[in-house]
Design a protein around this motif. Structure first.
Motif, PDB file in Angstrom:
ATOM      1  N   ASP A  70     -13.665  -7.350  13.463  1.00 23.34           N
ATOM      2  CA  ASP A  70     -14.137  -6.174  14.184  1.00 23.34           C
ATOM      3  C   ASP A  70     -12.976  -5.212  14.408  1.00 23.34           C
ATOM      4  N   PHE A  71     -13.260  -3.930  14.303  1.00 22.57           N
ATOM      5  CA  PHE A  71     -12.214  -2.917  14.474  1.00 22.57           C
ATOM      6  C   PHE A  71     -11.474  -3.099  15.797  1.00 22.57           C
ATOM      7  N   GLU A  72     -12.212  -3.391  16.848  1.00 22.30           N
ATOM      8  CA  GLU A  72     -11.590  -3.550  18.166  1.00 22.30           C
ATOM      9  C   GLU A  72     -10.660  -4.768  18.222  1.00 22.30           C
ATOM     10  N   SER A  73     -10.862  -5.717  17.319  1.00 25.07           N
ATOM     11  CA  SER A  73     -10.072  -6.948  17.347  1.00 25.07           C
ATOM     12  C   SER A  73      -8.861  -6.913  16.419  1.00 25.07           C
ATOM     13  N   LEU A  74      -8.817  -5.947  15.508  1.00 24.12           N
ATOM     14  CA  LEU A  74      -7.717  -5.891  14.545  1.00 24.12           C
ATOM     15  C   LEU A  74      -6.435  -5.402  15.216  1.00 24.12           C
ATOM     16  N   SER A  75      -5.401  -6.221  15.136  1.00 22.11           N
ATOM     17  CA  SER A  75      -4.095  -5.843  15.669  1.00 22.11           C
ATOM     18  C   SER A  75      -3.286  -5.126  14.593  1.00 22.11           C
ATOM     19  N   GLU A  76      -2.173  -4.549  14.985  1.00 20.90           N
ATOM     20  CA  GLU A  76      -1.303  -3.907  13.992  1.00 20.90           C
ATOM     21  C   GLU A  76      -0.884  -4.921  12.932  1.00 20.90           C
ATOM     22  N   GLU A  77      -0.551  -6.125  13.354  1.00 19.31           N
ATOM     23  CA  GLU A  77      -0.116  -7.150  12.412  1.00 19.31           C
ATOM     24  C   GLU A  77      -1.237  -7.554  11.458  1.00 19.31           C
ATOM     25  N   ASP A  78      -2.483  -7.523  11.928  1.00 18.18           N
ATOM     26  CA  ASP A  78      -3.613  -7.826  11.055  1.00 18.18           C
ATOM     27  C   ASP A  78      -3.682  -6.846   9.882  1.00 18.18           C
ATOM     28  N   TYR A  79      -3.414  -5.566  10.166  1.00 11.39           N
ATOM     29  CA  TYR A  79      -3.420  -4.575   9.094  1.00 11.39           C
ATOM     30  C   TYR A  79      -2.329  -4.863   8.067  1.00 11.39           C
ATOM     31  N   TYR A  80      -1.204  -5.355   8.541  1.00 17.87           N
ATOM     32  CA  TYR A  80      -0.080  -5.602   7.633  1.00 17.87           C
ATOM     33  C   TYR A  80      -0.368  -6.743   6.653  1.00 17.87           C
ATOM     34  N   ILE A  81      -1.330  -7.608   6.971  1.00 14.28           N
ATOM     35  CA  ILE A  81      -1.715  -8.661   6.012  1.00 14.28           C
ATOM     36  C   ILE A  81      -2.185  -8.007   4.717  1.00 14.28           C
ATOM     37  N   GLY A  82      -3.106  -7.069   4.827  1.00 18.56           N
ATOM     38  CA  GLY A  82      -3.614  -6.368   3.655  1.00 18.56           C
ATOM     39  C   GLY A  82      -2.589  -5.454   3.017  1.00 18.56           C
ATOM     40  N   ILE A  83      -1.785  -4.813   3.862  1.00 22.19           N
ATOM     41  CA  ILE A  83      -0.761  -3.902   3.331  1.00 22.19           C
ATOM     42  C   ILE A  83       0.253  -4.678   2.502  1.00 22.19           C
ATOM     43  N   ARG A  84       0.722  -5.816   3.008  1.00 22.01           N
ATOM     44  CA  ARG A  84       1.737  -6.594   2.287  1.00 22.01           C
ATOM     45  C   ARG A  84       1.164  -7.280   1.050  1.00 22.01           C
ATOM     46  N   SER A  85      -0.048  -7.801   1.164  1.00 23.07           N
ATOM     47  CA  SER A  85      -0.614  -8.590   0.073  1.00 23.07           C
ATOM     48  C   SER A  85      -1.346  -7.712  -0.937  1.00 23.07           C
ATOM     49  N   LYS A  86      -2.516  -7.226  -0.586  1.00 24.24           N
ATOM     50  CA  LYS A  86      -3.352  -6.536  -1.581  1.00 24.24           C
ATOM     51  C   LYS A  86      -2.784  -5.179  -1.995  1.00 24.24           C
ATOM     52  N   LEU A  87      -2.234  -4.422  -1.028  1.00 18.90           N
ATOM     53  CA  LEU A  87      -1.712  -3.099  -1.357  1.00 18.90           C
ATOM     54  C   LEU A  87      -0.328  -3.171  -1.991  1.00 18.90           C
ATOM     55  N   MET A  88       0.684  -3.536  -1.215  1.00 22.75           N
ATOM     56  CA  MET A  88       2.049  -3.550  -1.756  1.00 22.75           C
ATOM     57  C   MET A  88       2.230  -4.641  -2.806  1.00 22.75           C
ATOM     58  N   GLY A  89       1.448  -5.711  -2.732  1.00 25.23           N
ATOM     59  CA  GLY A  89       1.508  -6.728  -3.771  1.00 25.23           C
ATOM     60  C   GLY A  89       1.178  -6.125  -5.128  1.00 25.23           C
ATOM     61  N   GLN A  90       0.118  -5.313  -5.173  1.00 23.14           N
ATOM     62  CA  GLN A  90      -0.289  -4.698  -6.435  1.00 23.14           C
ATOM     63  C   GLN A  90       0.614  -3.524  -6.806  1.00 23.14           C
ATOM     64  N   VAL A  91       1.093  -2.792  -5.814  1.00 22.02           N
ATOM     65  CA  VAL A  91       2.070  -1.736  -6.083  1.00 22.02           C
ATOM     66  C   VAL A  91       3.329  -2.339  -6.714  1.00 22.02           C
ATOM     67  N   ASN A  92       3.809  -3.437  -6.147  1.00 23.69           N
ATOM     68  CA  ASN A  92       5.031  -4.059  -6.660  1.00 23.69           C
ATOM     69  C   ASN A  92       4.807  -4.731  -8.018  1.00 23.69           C
ATOM     70  N   LEU A  93       3.615  -5.269  -8.254  1.00 27.33           N
ATOM     71  CA  LEU A  93       3.311  -5.785  -9.594  1.00 27.33           C
ATOM     72  C   LEU A  93       3.417  -4.665 -10.627  1.00 27.33           C
ATOM     73  N   THR A  94       2.970  -3.480 -10.249  1.00 24.14           N
ATOM     74  CA  THR A  94       3.057  -2.324 -11.146  1.00 24.14           C
ATOM     75  C   THR A  94       4.496  -1.858 -11.292  1.00 24.14           C
ATOM     76  N   ARG A  95       5.163  -1.703 -10.167  1.00 28.78           N
ATOM     77  CA  ARG A  95       6.537  -1.190 -10.140  1.00 28.78           C
ATOM     78  C   ARG A  95       7.484  -2.070 -10.953  1.00 28.78           C
ATOM     79  N   ILE A  96       7.354  -3.386 -10.770  1.00 25.93           N
ATOM     80  CA  ILE A  96       8.232  -4.329 -11.464  1.00 25.93           C
ATOM     81  C   ILE A  96       7.685  -4.659 -12.853  1.00 25.93           C
TER      82      ILE A  96
END
Length: 200
Positions: A70-96
């Protein structure tokens, strides 16, 4: 073709691997299992994987996680799970990974329908998916040596329907054949900077 598939043992990944294995050399990478292991949330792990494998004709990522809540339950750190894994993980796969591709090679990333048609509990996942769409369209303009970059964005697939149907009321599941064909279009076609949407 020599093709690396990260997440090749998942619901969608195993079907893509099965199809491509008929005529191509396919390597499967996963966090804990596969021909080689990789943690896409860690750049050093990605670099090590590519150094071990060497040159490739195609890189496909069907991996990455994000927190559903739930949006009300998502902490800042919860967002970073997706940012580090699905987002930056795929960005870095491309970059490297671009530096380990043969000329004319391709990179295919993965998102999903949430980028365009979100449901409840997906503020983080939808955000990450949308960011990847924008990244692919921009980064594709600057890749060298004829390297192509696309992203496959799928709706709810039939093989995952029972597990996720309650989150997607009214959504018509797509066949696994359509899902696989979206990846084949990216890998074997000539498109670049495309968001390949298959939603129903």
């Amino acid at each position: 073709m020599k093709i690396l598939i990260i997440g090749g043992q998942g619901t969608i990944g195993n079907k893509v691997v099965s199809y491509l294995s008929n005529g191509d050399e396919v390597l499967v990478a996963g966090r804990n299992t596969g021909d080689i292991t990789v943690d896409i949330s860690q750049s050093a792990s990605i670099e090590s994987m590519f150094q071990t494998i060497g040159k490739l004709d195609a890189i496909v990522c069907i991996a990455g996680e994000a927190k559903w809540d739930d949006f009300e339950s998502l902490s800042e750190e919860d967002y970073y799970i997706g940012i580090r894994s699905k987002l930056m993980g795929q960005v870095n796969l491309t970059r490297i990974g671009q530096h380990y591709l043969n000329p004319g090679g391709s990179i295919t990333l993965s998102t999903g329908i949430l980028a365009d048609d979100p449901v409840v509990k997906t503020a983080s996942a939808a955000m990450v998916n949308g960011a990847i769409h924008s990244f692919v369209q921009a980064a594709a303009l600057e890749l060298q040596n004829g390297v192509r970059l696309n992203v496959v964005s799928l709706g709810l697939v039939i093989d995952a329907y029972e597990k996720y149907k309650d989150y997607f009321p009214g959504h018509t599941p797509i066949s696994m054949e359509k899902a696989v064909n979206a990846y084949i279009k990216s890998i074997k076609g000539k498109g670049n900077g495309k968001v390949i949407r298959v939603y129903g």
